[in-house]
Design a protein around this motif. Structure first.
Motif, PDB file in Angstrom:
ATOM      1  N   SER A  15       0.811  -1.222   0.000  1.00 55.41           N
ATOM      2  CA  SER A  15       0.000   0.000   0.000  1.00 55.41           C
ATOM      3  C   SER A  15       0.845   1.273   0.000  1.00 55.41           C
ATOM      4  CB  SER A  15      -0.917   0.020   1.229  1.00 55.41           C
ATOM      5  OG  SER A  15      -1.750  -1.120   1.273  1.00 55.41           O
ATOM      6  N   CYS A  16       2.043   1.203   0.587  1.00 58.91           N
ATOM      7  CA  CYS A  16       2.907   2.387   0.736  1.00 58.91           C
ATOM      8  C   CYS A  16       4.334   2.015   0.373  1.00 58.91           C
ATOM      9  CB  CYS A  16       2.873   2.893   2.178  1.00 58.91           C
ATOM     10  SG  CYS A  16       1.235   3.313   2.789  1.00 58.91           S
ATOM     11  N   LEU A  17       5.167   3.019   0.185  1.00 63.21           N
ATOM     12  CA  LEU A  17       6.558   2.751  -0.142  1.00 63.21           C
ATOM     13  C   LEU A  17       7.234   2.002   1.000  1.00 63.21           C
ATOM     14  CD1 LEU A  17       8.771   3.218  -2.297  1.00 63.21           C
ATOM     15  CD2 LEU A  17       9.478   5.212  -0.965  1.00 63.21           C
ATOM     16  N   GLU A  18       7.917   0.947   0.671  1.00 62.58           N
ATOM     17  CA  GLU A  18       8.557   0.066   1.641  1.00 62.58           C
ATOM     18  C   GLU A  18       9.506   0.788   2.589  1.00 62.58           C
ATOM     19  OE1 GLU A  18      12.434  -1.732  -0.514  1.00 62.58           O
ATOM     20  OE2 GLU A  18      10.541  -2.141  -1.579  1.00 62.58           O
ATOM     21  N   ASN A  19       9.567   0.296   3.833  1.00 62.50           N
ATOM     22  CA  ASN A  19      10.539   0.768   4.826  1.00 62.50           C
ATOM     23  C   ASN A  19      10.441   2.265   5.112  1.00 62.50           C
ATOM     24  OD1 ASN A  19      11.919  -1.593   5.696  1.00 62.50           O
ATOM     25  ND2 ASN A  19      13.066  -1.654   3.777  1.00 62.50           N
ATOM     26  N   THR A  20       9.225   2.801   5.047  1.00 64.30           N
ATOM     27  CA  THR A  20       9.003   4.203   5.384  1.00 64.30           C
ATOM     28  C   THR A  20       8.004   4.292   6.528  1.00 64.30           C
ATOM     29  OG1 THR A  20       7.160   4.435   3.810  1.00 64.30           O
ATOM     30  CG2 THR A  20       9.390   4.929   2.992  1.00 64.30           C
ATOM     31  N   PHE A  21       7.971   5.439   7.179  1.00 62.94           N
ATOM     32  CA  PHE A  21       6.991   5.617   8.249  1.00 62.94           C
ATOM     33  C   PHE A  21       5.569   5.468   7.727  1.00 62.94           C
ATOM     34  CE2 PHE A  21       9.945   7.660  11.417  1.00 62.94           C
ATOM     35  CZ  PHE A  21       9.593   6.820  12.465  1.00 62.94           C
ATOM     36  N   GLY A  60      17.261   6.365  -7.587  1.00 56.61           N
ATOM     37  CA  GLY A  60      17.811   6.687  -8.899  1.00 56.61           C
ATOM     38  C   GLY A  60      19.270   7.089  -8.867  1.00 56.61           C
ATOM     39  N   LYS A  61      19.986   6.721  -7.800  1.00 58.29           N
ATOM     40  CA  LYS A  61      21.399   7.094  -7.654  1.00 58.29           C
ATOM     41  C   LYS A  61      22.282   5.854  -7.717  1.00 58.29           C
ATOM     42  CE  LYS A  61      20.170  11.356  -6.728  1.00 58.29           C
ATOM     43  NZ  LYS A  61      20.407  12.463  -7.686  1.00 58.29           N
ATOM     44  N   ARG A  62      23.346   5.933  -8.487  1.00 60.09           N
ATOM     45  CA  ARG A  62      24.275   4.808  -8.579  1.00 60.09           C
ATOM     46  C   ARG A  62      25.315   4.909  -7.460  1.00 60.09           C
ATOM     47  NH1 ARG A  62      23.619   1.826 -13.060  1.00 60.09           N
ATOM     48  NH2 ARG A  62      22.406   2.714 -14.792  1.00 60.09           N
ATOM     49  N   ARG A  63      24.820   4.729  -6.257  1.00 58.19           N
ATOM     50  CA  ARG A  63      25.661   4.824  -5.059  1.00 58.19           C
ATOM     51  C   ARG A  63      25.256   3.715  -4.098  1.00 58.19           C
ATOM     52  NH1 ARG A  63      29.647   7.971  -3.438  1.00 58.19           N
ATOM     53  NH2 ARG A  63      28.615   9.228  -1.845  1.00 58.19           N
ATOM     54  N   SER A  75      19.361  13.329   2.116  1.00 55.61           N
ATOM     55  CA  SER A  75      19.084  14.319   1.069  1.00 55.61           C
ATOM     56  C   SER A  75      18.401  13.704  -0.143  1.00 55.61           C
ATOM     57  CB  SER A  75      20.390  14.994   0.623  1.00 55.61           C
ATOM     58  OG  SER A  75      21.196  14.094  -0.133  1.00 55.61           O
ATOM     59  N   TYR A  76      18.439  12.389  -0.258  1.00 59.25           N
ATOM     60  CA  TYR A  76      17.835  11.715  -1.406  1.00 59.25           C
ATOM     61  C   TYR A  76      16.355  11.437  -1.154  1.00 59.25           C
ATOM     62  CZ  TYR A  76      22.683  10.821  -2.783  1.00 59.25           C
ATOM     63  OH  TYR A  76      24.001  10.968  -3.126  1.00 59.25           O
ATOM     64  N   LYS A  77      15.550  11.610  -2.175  1.00 63.10           N
ATOM     65  CA  LYS A  77      14.130  11.308  -2.108  1.00 63.10           C
ATOM     66  C   LYS A  77      13.877   9.921  -2.697  1.00 63.10           C
ATOM     67  CE  LYS A  77      12.697  15.065  -0.195  1.00 63.10           C
ATOM     68  NZ  LYS A  77      12.126  15.032   1.180  1.00 63.10           N
ATOM     69  N   LEU A  78      13.019   9.168  -2.026  1.00 59.95           N
ATOM     70  CA  LEU A  78      12.724   7.800  -2.435  1.00 59.95           C
ATOM     71  C   LEU A  78      11.325   7.702  -3.021  1.00 59.95           C
ATOM     72  CD1 LEU A  78      13.929   5.960   0.806  1.00 59.95           C
ATOM     73  CD2 LEU A  78      15.308   6.628  -1.178  1.00 59.95           C
ATOM     74  N   GLY A  88       8.493  12.340  -2.719  1.00 61.65           N
ATOM     75  CA  GLY A  88       9.316  11.247  -2.221  1.00 61.65           C
ATOM     76  C   GLY A  88       9.456  11.217  -0.707  1.00 61.65           C
ATOM     77  N   HIS A  89       9.836  10.050  -0.224  1.00 63.62           N
ATOM     78  CA  HIS A  89      10.092   9.835   1.193  1.00 63.62           C
ATOM     79  C   HIS A  89      11.590   9.924   1.459  1.00 63.62           C
ATOM     80  CE1 HIS A  89       5.988   8.195   1.958  1.00 63.62           C
ATOM     81  NE2 HIS A  89       6.080   7.895   0.676  1.00 63.62           N
ATOM     82  N   SER A  90      11.950  10.043   2.734  1.00 63.91           N
ATOM     83  CA  SER A  90      13.352  10.096   3.139  1.00 63.91           C
ATOM     84  C   SER A  90      13.773   8.791   3.801  1.00 63.91           C
ATOM     85  CB  SER A  90      13.583  11.252   4.118  1.00 63.91           C
ATOM     86  OG  SER A  90      13.276  12.488   3.524  1.00 63.91           O
ATOM     87  N   ILE A  91      15.058   8.499   3.717  1.00 67.17           N
ATOM     88  CA  ILE A  91      15.611   7.366   4.454  1.00 67.17           C
ATOM     89  C   ILE A  91      15.645   7.727   5.936  1.00 67.17           C
ATOM     90  CG2 ILE A  91      17.681   5.979   4.835  1.00 67.17           C
ATOM     91  CD1 ILE A  91      18.317   6.239   1.883  1.00 67.17           C
TER      92      ILE A  91
END
Length: 238
Positions: A15-21, A60-63, A75-78, A88-91
């Motif tokens: 239902s929601c993006l994985e591993n987020t609040f 979307g980051k190759r890191r 700083s990255y949006k998921l 996007g969500h944050s880590i």
């Protein structure tokens, strides 16, 4: 029969993006008994809630996660490619999620990922003072990580996530795990009987809610792990 505890896989990840609040709180509202989440480690030794070793799929980051500082990770949006920039969500740090889980008394299935092996000292240091909700446990494909948990916090439950190479005879003399986690394809009577004879509990993942064994599970089963916590709860009660 008492219902088997249901752990929401990466939260309510259907239902929601994985591993987020958002996924964790949605799972709670769906009646999940606990939450499964994944732990990686940043370059500066901060435990973070994220599944993949790299950021390509969700950011979307190759890191690699372990090549980034925690500040950089935040700083990255998921999310999906065309919407994460704006919605996007944050880590999250594991500590932030752990604080919430303790406040809510929400049990956690904490899956330890490979990157933790790159900074065992930071992982050990975190374990020393960590407090988790009742009925929480650690799981991993990596024997070394479960052994570290047992060395630092021997009272904590550990669960070994098995693969097809697993030797089922070892459950009679385990040294680093208390429970087995297995895909539902291993829900077979001979495996379950092995667990029962060894007084070893087992949790199954990949559950979707239509499995016939949900209504009358084998005595060795102690948990279901699913993307659909509401459906699994309903299937157990009907």
């Amino acid at each position: 029969m008492k219902a088997i505890p249901v752990f929401a896989h990466r939260g309510a990840s259907n239902s929601c993006l994985e591993n987020t609040f958002a996924a964790f709180k949605k799972a709670q509202s769906m009646g999940a008994d606990g939450i499964e989440l994944d732990i990686q480690i940043s370059k500066d030794g901060i435990l973070v809630v994220f599944h993949d070793l790299d950021l390509k799929r969700l950011a979307g980051k190759r890191r690699n996660v372990s090549d980034c500082s925690f500040k950089e990770l935040q700083s990255y949006k998921l999310g999906k490619r065309f919407t994460r920039r704006f919605f996007g969500h944050s880590i999250e740090s594991f500590q932030t999620v752990l604080d919430w889980a303790n406040e809510q008394q929400m049990p956690l299935n904490i899956e330890l990922k490979q990157s933790l092996l790159m900074n065992e000292a930071a992982f050990r240091q975190f374990l020393v003072a960590m407090q988790v909700p009742k009925n929480s446990h650690f799981s991993s494909f990596h024997e070394r990580l479960l052994r570290i948990v047992k060395e630092v916090r021997p009272e904590m439950e550990t669960a070994y996530i098995i693969t097809k190479k697993f030797d089922w005879t070892t459950i009679k003399k385990p040294s680093f795990f208390d429970t087995i986690h297995a895909h539902k394809r291993y829900y077979k009577r001979h495996y379950l009987n092995n667990c029962e004879e060894a007084a070893m509990g087992i949790r199954f993942y990949g559950i979707v809610g239509n499995e016939p064994f949900l209504k009358n599970p084998h005595p060795a089963v102690k948990g279901w792990i699913t993307d659909f916590p509401d459906k699994v709860q309903k299937a157990q009660l009907n």
